[in-house]
Design a protein around this motif. Sequence first.
Motif, PDB file in Angstrom:
ATOM      1  N   ASN A  96       0.841  -1.190   0.000  1.00 57.07           N
ATOM      2  CA  ASN A  96       0.000   0.000   0.000  1.00 57.07           C
ATOM      3  C   ASN A  96       0.882   1.248   0.000  1.00 57.07           C
ATOM      4  OD1 ASN A  96      -2.404   1.411   0.100  1.00 57.07           O
ATOM      5  ND2 ASN A  96      -2.533   1.358   2.330  1.00 57.07           N
ATOM      6  N   PRO A 118       2.660   4.892  -0.671  1.00 59.16           N
ATOM      7  CA  PRO A 118       2.079   6.231  -0.751  1.00 59.16           C
ATOM      8  C   PRO A 118       1.570   6.584  -2.157  1.00 59.16           C
ATOM      9  CG  PRO A 118       4.054   6.301   0.577  1.00 59.16           C
ATOM     10  CD  PRO A 118       3.933   4.893   0.059  1.00 59.16           C
ATOM     11  N   ALA A 119       2.339   6.228  -3.184  1.00 54.37           N
ATOM     12  CA  ALA A 119       1.989   6.685  -4.534  1.00 54.37           C
ATOM     13  C   ALA A 119       0.711   6.048  -5.070  1.00 54.37           C
ATOM     14  CB  ALA A 119       3.144   6.408  -5.492  1.00 54.37           C
ATOM     15  N   THR A 120       0.280   4.926  -4.511  1.00 53.83           N
ATOM     16  CA  THR A 120      -0.916   4.299  -5.080  1.00 53.83           C
ATOM     17  C   THR A 120      -2.135   4.461  -4.179  1.00 53.83           C
ATOM     18  OG1 THR A 120      -0.426   2.176  -4.060  1.00 53.83           O
ATOM     19  CG2 THR A 120       0.483   2.551  -6.254  1.00 53.83           C
ATOM     20  N   GLN A 121      -1.974   5.143  -3.065  1.00 52.40           N
ATOM     21  CA  GLN A 121      -3.131   5.321  -2.190  1.00 52.40           C
ATOM     22  C   GLN A 121      -4.067   6.370  -2.766  1.00 52.40           C
ATOM     23  OE1 GLN A 121      -2.334   5.820   2.017  1.00 52.40           O
ATOM     24  NE2 GLN A 121      -0.487   4.580   1.862  1.00 52.40           N
ATOM     25  N   GLN A 122      -5.355   6.015  -2.751  1.00 47.81           N
ATOM     26  CA  GLN A 122      -6.346   6.979  -3.215  1.00 47.81           C
ATOM     27  C   GLN A 122      -6.588   7.968  -2.076  1.00 47.81           C
ATOM     28  OE1 GLN A 122      -9.963   5.079  -4.487  1.00 47.81           O
ATOM     29  NE2 GLN A 122     -10.945   7.078  -4.752  1.00 47.81           N
ATOM     30  N   ILE A 123      -6.626   9.260  -2.396  1.00 47.39           N
ATOM     31  CA  ILE A 123      -6.795  10.238  -1.313  1.00 47.39           C
ATOM     32  C   ILE A 123      -8.060  11.069  -1.459  1.00 47.39           C
ATOM     33  CG2 ILE A 123      -4.318  10.411  -0.834  1.00 47.39           C
ATOM     34  CD1 ILE A 123      -4.382  13.106  -2.358  1.00 47.39           C
ATOM     35  N   SER A 124      -8.670  11.047  -2.649  1.00 44.52           N
ATOM     36  CA  SER A 124      -9.847  11.905  -2.818  1.00 44.52           C
ATOM     37  C   SER A 124     -10.854  11.255  -3.756  1.00 44.52           C
ATOM     38  CB  SER A 124      -9.416  13.259  -3.391  1.00 44.52           C
ATOM     39  OG  SER A 124      -8.817  13.083  -4.660  1.00 44.52           O
ATOM     40  N   GLY A 156     -12.880  15.375  -5.723  1.00 45.65           N
ATOM     41  CA  GLY A 156     -12.357  16.589  -5.096  1.00 45.65           C
ATOM     42  C   GLY A 156     -12.556  16.672  -3.603  1.00 45.65           C
ATOM     43  N   LYS A 157     -13.097  15.588  -3.019  1.00 43.28           N
ATOM     44  CA  LYS A 157     -13.306  15.621  -1.569  1.00 43.28           C
ATOM     45  C   LYS A 157     -12.361  14.636  -0.901  1.00 43.28           C
ATOM     46  CE  LYS A 157     -16.147  18.802  -0.775  1.00 43.28           C
ATOM     47  NZ  LYS A 157     -15.697  19.851   0.149  1.00 43.28           N
ATOM     48  N   SER A 158     -11.974  14.961   0.314  1.00 45.55           N
ATOM     49  CA  SER A 158     -11.090  14.073   1.055  1.00 45.55           C
ATOM     50  C   SER A 158     -11.837  12.793   1.416  1.00 45.55           C
ATOM     51  CB  SER A 158     -10.624  14.767   2.332  1.00 45.55           C
ATOM     52  OG  SER A 158      -9.979  13.836   3.164  1.00 45.55           O
ATOM     53  N   ILE A 159     -11.186  11.660   1.287  1.00 48.28           N
ATOM     54  CA  ILE A 159     -11.829  10.416   1.715  1.00 48.28           C
ATOM     55  C   ILE A 159     -11.139   9.836   2.943  1.00 48.28           C
ATOM     56  CG2 ILE A 159     -12.773   9.782  -0.545  1.00 48.28           C
ATOM     57  CD1 ILE A 159     -10.339   7.893  -0.831  1.00 48.28           C
ATOM     58  N   THR A 160     -10.224  10.603   3.502  1.00 46.78           N
ATOM     59  CA  THR A 160      -9.532  10.134   4.705  1.00 46.78           C
ATOM     60  C   THR A 160     -10.403  10.403   5.927  1.00 46.78           C
ATOM     61  OG1 THR A 160      -7.459  10.723   3.660  1.00 46.78           O
ATOM     62  CG2 THR A 160      -7.403  10.282   6.017  1.00 46.78           C
ATOM     63  N   ASP A 161     -10.520   9.394   6.745  1.00 47.52           N
ATOM     64  CA  ASP A 161     -11.359   9.508   7.926  1.00 47.52           C
ATOM     65  C   ASP A 161     -10.486   9.835   9.142  1.00 47.52           C
ATOM     66  OD1 ASP A 161     -13.131   9.303   9.933  1.00 47.52           O
ATOM     67  OD2 ASP A 161     -13.698   7.205   9.570  1.00 47.52           O
ATOM     68  N   ILE A 162     -10.537  11.087   9.584  1.00 44.32           N
ATOM     69  CA  ILE A 162      -9.712  11.442  10.734  1.00 44.32           C
ATOM     70  C   ILE A 162     -10.540  11.468  12.019  1.00 44.32           C
ATOM     71  CG2 ILE A 162      -7.937  12.730   9.460  1.00 44.32           C
ATOM     72  CD1 ILE A 162      -9.354  15.314  10.312  1.00 44.32           C
TER      73      ILE A 162
END
Lengths: 296, 534
Positions: A270, A272-278, A281-287
Motif C-alpha cells: 500500500n 504512498p503513490a498508489t493510495q487513493q486520497i480523494s 475533489g473531496k477528502s476520503i480520509t477519515d480522521i
Amino acid sequence: MESNLSDYKTEVHNDWCPGCGDFGIVNAIQMALAEMEIPRHKAAIFSGIGCSGKTSHFVNVYGIHTLHGRVLTFAQGAKLANPEMTVVAAGGDGDGLGIGAGHFVAAGRRNVDMTYIIFNNGVYGLTKGQASPTLKLGLQTKSLPEPNVNQAVNPIALAVASGFTFVARGYAYDVRQLKDLIIAAVKHRGLAFLDVLQQCPTYNDINTRDWFAGMDNIDEMTKKPRPRIYKLEDTHFDPVVHIDSPDEENEKLTQALIKSNEWVPNYLENPPATQQISYKGKSITDISRILDSLQV
Amino acid sequence: MDEVPPLDDLFKERLVKYLTSKNKPLTIQGMLDAAKERGVQLYPVSFKTILSNLADETQNPKLRGMFRMLNVLAVSVSLGLLGLPPDTLLKSVENIFSRKPQIAEMNKHAANYAYNFATAKYAKYKYQLLLTPKEPDTIMVQGFQSTGLGKIASGCRFQSYYPITPASDESVFLESNETFEVENNRPGSTMVVQTEDEISAIGMVIGATLTGTRAATSTSGPGFSLMAEALGWAGINEVPIVVTLYQRSGPSTGLPTRHGQDDLQFAIHAGHGDFPRIVYASGDIEEGFYDTAKCFNYAENFQLPVIHMMDKFIASTVATVKRFDPKKITIERGKLLEKIDTQDYKRFAPSPDGLSPRSRLGLENGIFWNTGDESDEYGHISEDPGNRITMMDKRASKLDLALKTMPKEDQAANFGVSEFCVVSWGSTKGPILDAIEMLKKEGLAVGFVQIKLLQPFPTDYLKSLLKGTKTIIDIEANQSGQLGSLLNEHLDHKVDYYILKYTGRSMTCTEIYDSLKKILQNKAEKKQVLTYGV
Ligand SMILES: Cc1ncc(C[n+]2csc(CCOP(=O)(O)OP(=O)(O)O)c2C)c(N)n1
Ligand code: SF4
Ligand SMILES: [Mg+2]
C-alpha cells in the motif's frame, strides 16, 4: 515484451570528452535495463551534478538530474513512495563521497531497495579537475597546483561500514562485466553499491587507461605489462555472506513476529503513490478517530 | 537568591536591582513582599503542614516526607481557591497511576484533603473561575496537531523530517497516527521518514512528490536554511512540494525554543535565482488545519513549492476549537495525469495558462526528465536563449494565475478597515483582535487586515482594502519589520507605525492595546518595541 537496446537510448547530444570512461558506464546501464526488459516507465535514473550527472539525460527512462551531492535523497524518496519503480542513482565521486558523504552513510543504514553507482575518476571533472575524495595522498593530477594533501577515502570500505548490503567494483572499460554487475545490483533486494573505476583523460593524467593496464609496469621476465586491475571472480572469491549456524532463537523470534495485522502499514502493498486520497475533489480520509481522541 | 540555581544570570541581576530599589531583602520573602506592594494578593499555604496533618490523620508517618505529592496538592489548593470542581484532577490522577491503585488512592486522598482545606480557608476569596457550558463538537488541540491533521485529511502520504524545535512535534504526531481509515479503501497510511539532515528531508519530499504522492516536510529556521538549494530545484522543475515552516527566533540558533516571525523575507527569497513559489501564513490553530489543505491545492494547481508559515506560538498553544471538518476541505490535484495516450509526452509543454499536464513516475507513456539546469519541453538541458526566456516566463506566469484565481478572502482576512488600520500576519492575529476589542469598548475604532498570502503579494486587493485608511500600523514579531518592508515595497501608502517584538516571548493583547492607544493619541514613536514577559 521485446526490449531493444536502442529503446533505452535518448538522442540527446553528449558533450563528454572523447575517451571519457562515462560512455562505458552509460552503455552498461542501457544494456542492463534492456537485458532485464524493465518497462521504460518502470525505471528511473537519478543523477547528481558533475560530468557523471548528465547520465540521466542519455537513458530513455525517467531521468532526474538532481543537485550536487543529493542524488541519494531524491532517489530514496521516490523509491519509498513508489516501490514498483526500479531506481538507479548515479553520480561522481565528489558528489557521493565529498559533499554527499553524509547521505552515503545514512542511505547505507536505511538499505532501501535500489542501486547506487559512483563514477570514480579521482577528480572533480566538471569543475576542471580538482582533487576528489578518492584521489590518493600525494598524487598531483594535471589541475592540482600542489600534490594532494588528503588521504583517499576507500568507497568499498565505507559502503561496507555504512551497511550497504551489496558492494561491488567495476571498470568503465569492461562494459560487459559492468552490465552484469548492474543487473546483479538491481536484482539485489536492498541497497546495492557499485564503485566504478572511470578514466577522466582530460584531468586525471595519472590513473589513465594505460596505468590501469600496467603499461608503466612491465614484467622483466615476460616483457608483459602487469595490470593494476583484476577480476575478483578469477580468484574464487565468494562474496556471499553465509550464515553457517542459523541462530535457533532468532528463527523462533522471527516466526513469532509474523502476524496478520492490517493496521501495520505495509508500504510495499500500500505504497504512498498508489493510495487513493480523494473522490470528486473531496477528502476520503477519515480522521474522526483522532478527532474523537481530542474531543473535550 | 543563589540557592535558586536555574535562574539566568542576567535575570538574577535584574531581580537584585529591582528588589534593592524596593528596599527588600534578596530572598523569596523579599520577592513576595514586593509583589504584595504591587497589589498582588497572597494566600500562603504550608504544604508541609498539610502533609503532616495528612500523615496524622491517616496514621501514615511516611506521608510527612512525601514531597513528591506537592504538585497534586498545589493544583488541588488552586482549584479549591478558584472554586472549580476537583473531579478532572481526580480523574487524571487515576489515569496517571492506573497501574498503581494504591498510589492513586493515596494521591486522591491527598488531593481531596488539600481541596477541602482550600475551600474552607478561602471561602471568601472573591475571584472565581466558572465552568463554561460544554459546546458540542469541540476539540482540544495544539498547533502542531492542526497542521498534522490537515496533512492526513488532505492526503499527504509522505513526510520526511529532521528533528528540530518546534517543528518536529508535527512529524512525531503524524507517525503516532500513521494509519487511519479511508472510505471504501484499504487502510491509509502516512510514511514518515526521519532523515540524516534537512537537505535529505527536502530531497526525499521532492522524490516522493515526483511519484504523484502528496508529500511534505516540516522544519524551522536552521533546517529551512539547509533546504534553500533544493527549493529552487523544485521551483525550476515545477514540483508541487509543501514545506511547513514553524518559525522560531533566529538568527542562527537564536532563541531556539522561543517564538518569532523573522523568517518571512527569507521564505520569500530562499534559494538562488528567480523561481515562483507561494508563501502562505496561518494566524491560528484552526487556520492551520484548513490552510494545510489549501497549501497542497496551491502546490498542485500551480505546480510549485509552497511554504506554509506557522510559528512557535501557534505550535505550542493549546486551544479548544470547533472540531475540524474534513468535509470543508477540497482536494485539487491540478493537471496531474491519470493516463497518457500520446507517445510524445512533454513534461514542460507550453500552454496558455503556463501549466503543463503533469506526469508522475511509473505512468505509461509518461517518461520525463528533470534537471536543475534550464531545460527544454522534455526536461533536457538547454541553454538556448529563446527557450530560456520562454521557460522563465512560463514559470513566472503561474504567480499571476495564482493571484487571479485565488479567492480574495484566502489572500487576506479583513476584520474591518478604518482610518487607523493594523496590518499584520501570522499568530499576532489573536492578541490584535483582543486589543482592538478593548479599544472598541472605549469607543476607539481600529481596523485590522491579516495578510495570509505573502508571495505572490496581493497588492491589488490590499490597495483596494486600504483605500480609505489614513494610518497603517504594522505589527509583527521581528526586529526589522519584515512585513512592513513588503508593504512599503508594494503599496504607495507607506507604513506609518511599527509595533514590533523580538524577545522571543509572544505578544499580549495589553501591550498591543497600550501601543495602539499611544498611536491614536498621537503620542507614539514611529517604532514601538514590545518587551512584556520574562
Ligand atoms: C552546492 C554546489 N557546490 C558546488 C558545485 C559545483 N560543482 C559542480 S560539479 C562538481 C564536482 C563534480 O565532481 P564529481 O562529483 O566527482 O563528478 P565528475 O564531474 O567527476 O563526474 C562541483 C563541485 C555545485 N554544482 N553545487
Ligand atoms: S572532464 Fe573528465 S569526467 Fe568529465 S567528461 Fe571529460 S573526461 Fe569525462
Ligand atoms: Mg569525479
